[in-house]
Design an enzyme around this catalytic site. Sequence first.
Site, PDB file in Angstrom:
ATOM      1  N   ASP A  34       0.853  -1.164   0.000  1.00  0.00           N
ATOM      2  CA  ASP A  34       0.000   0.000   0.000  1.00  0.00           C
ATOM      3  C   ASP A  34       0.897   1.223   0.000  1.00  0.00           C
ATOM      4  OD1 ASP A  34      -1.777   1.640   2.428  1.00  0.00           O
ATOM      5  OD2 ASP A  34       0.166   0.797   2.928  1.00  0.00           O
ATOM      6  N   SER A  62     -13.994   7.818   5.456  1.00  0.00           N
ATOM      7  CA  SER A  62     -13.971   6.367   5.257  1.00  0.00           C
ATOM      8  C   SER A  62     -13.327   6.074   3.909  1.00  0.00           C
ATOM      9  CB  SER A  62     -15.380   5.771   5.338  1.00  0.00           C
ATOM     10  OG  SER A  62     -15.944   5.704   4.043  1.00  0.00           O
ATOM     11  N   MET A  69     -14.269  10.850   1.668  1.00  0.00           N
ATOM     12  CA  MET A  69     -14.543  12.240   2.065  1.00  0.00           C
ATOM     13  C   MET A  69     -14.696  12.279   3.580  1.00  0.00           C
ATOM     14  SD  MET A  69     -17.181  13.968  -0.635  1.00  0.00           S
ATOM     15  CE  MET A  69     -18.574  12.950  -0.215  1.00  0.00           C
ATOM     16  N   SER A  70     -14.525  13.488   4.120  1.00  0.00           N
ATOM     17  CA  SER A  70     -14.853  13.694   5.526  1.00  0.00           C
ATOM     18  C   SER A  70     -15.321  15.129   5.683  1.00  0.00           C
ATOM     19  CB  SER A  70     -13.629  13.430   6.409  1.00  0.00           C
ATOM     20  OG  SER A  70     -12.605  14.360   6.111  1.00  0.00           O
ATOM     21  N   ASP A  90      -6.330  -1.958   5.120  1.00  0.00           N
ATOM     22  CA  ASP A  90      -5.531  -3.003   4.480  1.00  0.00           C
ATOM     23  C   ASP A  90      -5.837  -4.372   5.071  1.00  0.00           C
ATOM     24  OD1 ASP A  90      -4.118  -1.093   2.988  1.00  0.00           O
ATOM     25  OD2 ASP A  90      -2.724  -0.767   4.638  1.00  0.00           O
TER      26      ASP A  90
HETATM   27  N1  LIG Z   1      -8.974  12.609   6.345  1.00  0.00           N
HETATM   28  C1  LIG Z   1      -9.423  12.614   5.107  1.00  0.00           C
HETATM   29  N2  LIG Z   1     -10.521  13.342   4.796  1.00  0.00           N
HETATM   30  C2  LIG Z   1     -10.994  13.340   3.537  1.00  0.00           C
HETATM   31  N3  LIG Z   1     -10.456  12.667   2.532  1.00  0.00           N
HETATM   32  C3  LIG Z   1      -9.358  11.924   2.750  1.00  0.00           C
HETATM   33  C4  LIG Z   1      -8.798  11.879   4.059  1.00  0.00           C
HETATM   34  N4  LIG Z   1      -7.728  11.043   3.996  1.00  0.00           N
HETATM   35  C5  LIG Z   1      -7.636  10.615   2.730  1.00  0.00           C
HETATM   36  N5  LIG Z   1      -8.611  11.139   1.971  1.00  0.00           N
HETATM   37  C6  LIG Z   1      -8.866  10.888   0.545  1.00  0.00           C
HETATM   38  O1  LIG Z   1      -9.186   9.515   0.351  1.00  0.00           O
HETATM   39  C7  LIG Z   1      -8.266   8.904  -0.536  1.00  0.00           C
HETATM   40  C8  LIG Z   1      -8.005   7.490  -0.128  1.00  0.00           C
HETATM   41  O2  LIG Z   1      -7.507   7.417   1.191  1.00  0.00           O
HETATM   42  P1  LIG Z   1      -6.109   6.761   1.562  1.00  0.00           P
HETATM   43  O3  LIG Z   1      -5.042   7.383   0.769  1.00  0.00           O
HETATM   44  O4  LIG Z   1      -5.941   6.715   3.012  1.00  0.00           O
HETATM   45  O5  LIG Z   1      -6.336   5.294   0.983  1.00  0.00           O
HETATM   46  P2  LIG Z   1      -5.527   3.961   1.139  1.00  0.00           P
HETATM   47  O6  LIG Z   1      -6.326   2.936   0.436  1.00  0.00           O
HETATM   48  O7  LIG Z   1      -5.135   3.738   2.537  1.00  0.00           O
HETATM   49  O8  LIG Z   1      -4.253   4.123   0.263  1.00  0.00           O
HETATM   50  P3  LIG Z   1      -2.770   4.250   0.686  1.00  0.00           P
HETATM   51  O9  LIG Z   1      -2.660   4.131   2.159  1.00  0.00           O
HETATM   52  O10 LIG Z   1      -2.081   3.204  -0.041  1.00  0.00           O
HETATM   53  O11 LIG Z   1      -2.394   5.575   0.140  1.00  0.00           O
HETATM   54  C9  LIG Z   1      -7.043   9.813  -0.489  1.00  0.00           C
HETATM   55  O12 LIG Z   1      -6.336   9.737  -1.674  1.00  0.00           O
HETATM   56  C10 LIG Z   1      -7.633  11.179  -0.274  1.00  0.00           C
HETATM   57  O13 LIG Z   1      -8.033  11.755  -1.495  1.00  0.00           O
HETATM   58 MG   LIG Z   2      -3.413   3.385   3.962  1.00  0.00          MG
END
Ligand SMILES: Nc1ncnc2c1ncn2[C@@H]1O[C@H](COP(=O)(O)OP(=O)(O)OP(=O)(O)O)[C@@H](O)[C@H]1O
Ligand SMILES: [Mg+2]
Length: 699
Positions: free
Chosen positions: A324, A395, A400-401, A539
């Site tokens: 990841d 989530s 989005m949050s 994950d």
């Molecule tokens: N706190 C948050 N509030 C709103 N949107 C968020 C937030 N954190 C992440 N995002 C959005 O959600 C998307 C996906 O989240 P995140 O990157 O954590 O996914 P993931 O699957 O864990 O991937 P990785 O950890 O490999 O980057 C991000 O690219 C970002 O655009």
């Molecule tokens: Mg992650």
Amino acid sequence: MSQALSLPPAATTRKTLTLFDSALIGPAILDAVMKLGPRTQLRSPVMFVVYVGSILTTLMYFQAVAGKGDTKSGFILAISVWLWFTVLFANFAEALAEGRSKAQAASLRGLKQTVSAKQLATPKYGTTWLPVPGADLRKGNTILVEAGDVIPIDGEVIEGVASVDESAITGESAPVIRESGGDFSAVTGGTRVLSDWLVVRVSVNPGETFLDRMISMVEGARRQKTPNEIALSILLVALSIVFLVVTVTLLPFSLFGVAAAGAGKPVSVTVLIALLVCLIPTTIGALLSSIGVAGMSRMMGANVIATSGRAVEAAGDVDVLLLDKTGTITLGNRQAAAFFPAPGVSEQELADVAQLASLADETPEGRSIVVLAKQRFNIRERDMASLQAKFIPFSANTRMSGIDVGARQVRKGAADSVKKHVEALGLPYPPEMARTVDDVSRRGSTPLVVVDDGRVMGVVELKDIVKGGIRERFAQLRRMGIKTVMITGDNRLTAAAIAAEAGVDDFLAEATPEDKLKLIRSYQAEGRLVAMTGDGTNDAPALAQADVAVAMNSGTQAAKEAGNMVDLDSNPTKLLEIVEIGKQMLMTRGSLTTFSIANDIAKYFAIIPAAFVGTYPQLKSLDVMQLASPDSAIMSAVIFNALIIVVLIPLALRGVRYRAIGAAALLRRNILIYGGGGIVLPFIGIKLIDMLLSALDLV
Ligand SMILES: Nc1ncnc2c1ncn2[C@@H]1O[C@H](COP(=O)(O)OP(=O)(O)OP(=O)(O)O)[C@@H](O)[C@H]1O
Ligand SMILES: [Mg+2]
Ligand SMILES: [K+]
């Protein structure tokens, strides 16, 4: 604050033992004798045959002393003693391997100490706490840990940010940050808070902690046999049965030969037992379990805790590695770095709404936005309660949050998600935003689009840094034939930029937890073995599905529970070492099996002519080795058979060197060395022992 709780320095708790450490030899010799019980011996069928042979020859010796033996009592005694040595040497090899794991477990147990905990009445900082013994804590309790405190048990941070010294467990001296929300919220019992404080929700009951699991895994390494080991054991048993039948049928042949010729001597039962022991694959039978235990120890030495032997083995055959992005390939604390307002919006207005959307967002991303808005425009944090706002947490599925203030929806999130959200409200999504989002993404940053009640305000840039030295390591994995694939929830452009920088072979962007799972399943359906490295709660399903699942120690409890290995150093390229250790274990087992079987074939030629020359004088022409006497030939073969086990213990424990050359080349090389060596060595060894025995006039 009690300073008496300080942990022993990392250097003493993680002392490494040399292969034949004197501290291990003594107990291993004792243990070798303790393992002489029939139940323990039955675990290795091949060695059990030797064990039975030792008992039979011992009984036959007493019979011979009483004058009823079929050959000289001195010869029977000598064979019997060397058969007992054979059994003891095998026991010793196993005991030595286990001794190393036990020492590792003991050093871990040294970390377990009775600590007093500060239990909170409510899960909130500032309320009163009561001192309770750490052992009384249960899952769900909330505790306070402050600077200087040893964290009494594993848990999840629910409030606060602190630096924690995890060196006692990881051996890494740099402190780590632990904070609520996000992927850095798990704390481990036995580690120590260096600064600030944390409110922790206890996540396990006593006896189930990470440390407990590590100890029981290290101690129990031997107990479960892996599928490969079982398959090999079946082969060894089959070979033993074949040789048993061959040896047993030799007796009537010999009796018949003597009767037909009317002269000569039939073969003695002692010789037949000696022959059987020399023919069955005792070398691998004696060393098999040490090879497995040593593999687990080596993992531990690489700071990886494997909770299943099967995973260690699978690691040797991995074809695809999924990683990841955030926190695994990158450092993982994505920080807000810049605001890019939409047309007609000022930077300050954007910062203001972005902060509003992040007020209750406890992820590192959310918190960094609040901080940046404060630094740039001195926008003070507003109080969620007085706003009467409702928090909409992030989530991985919605991406989005934000918060709802009455009917007003304030959101931030991934560009495509926000676009859908805006269009669902029937409002326009400014085309200029796409350019800004692309620019930010191409830099490898994560763009978050901010929207206030359907009005797009602009983009926040979240910066993340690729971990050092990762490129070369991925190149090494490629040379080993392992494909690396980065999977991320981020958009395609960001993913492509980071993928190029890190040097992975392929990537999957905008992946939901279900997508990650699907990808693993599709690789597995092609018959590939999949390894996955991850740290986040999202994950966990993928980790549970992967054949080799390495969770970062810095990651969440959910990730650590779903994986079958935990990397204490939280280093995504650790898989390289894991694969090497797995391959090394498989290769060591294969090489020693080849050696063992080749070896036995050679012994056949040394013993058969000697054993039956009394019955069939024509066999004299087969006697290529010209050994001193038939008795000396058999004695020498049995001694060689026993000593070769001891000689090979270092190889079994240390493992055959792995080289990153093709699998076919490696196989050819090993067959040449261990197969060829296995055939040649007994001729030399048995001849030397024979010369020594006759020089000393022992036979
Ligand atoms: N706190 C948050 N509030 C709103 N949107 C968020 C937030 N954190 C992440 N995002 C959005 O959600 C998307 C996906 O989240 P995140 O990157 O954590 O996914 P993931 O699957 O864990 O991937 P990785 O950890 O490999 O980057 C991000 O690219 C970002 O655009
Ligand atoms: Mg992650
Ligand atoms: K043998």
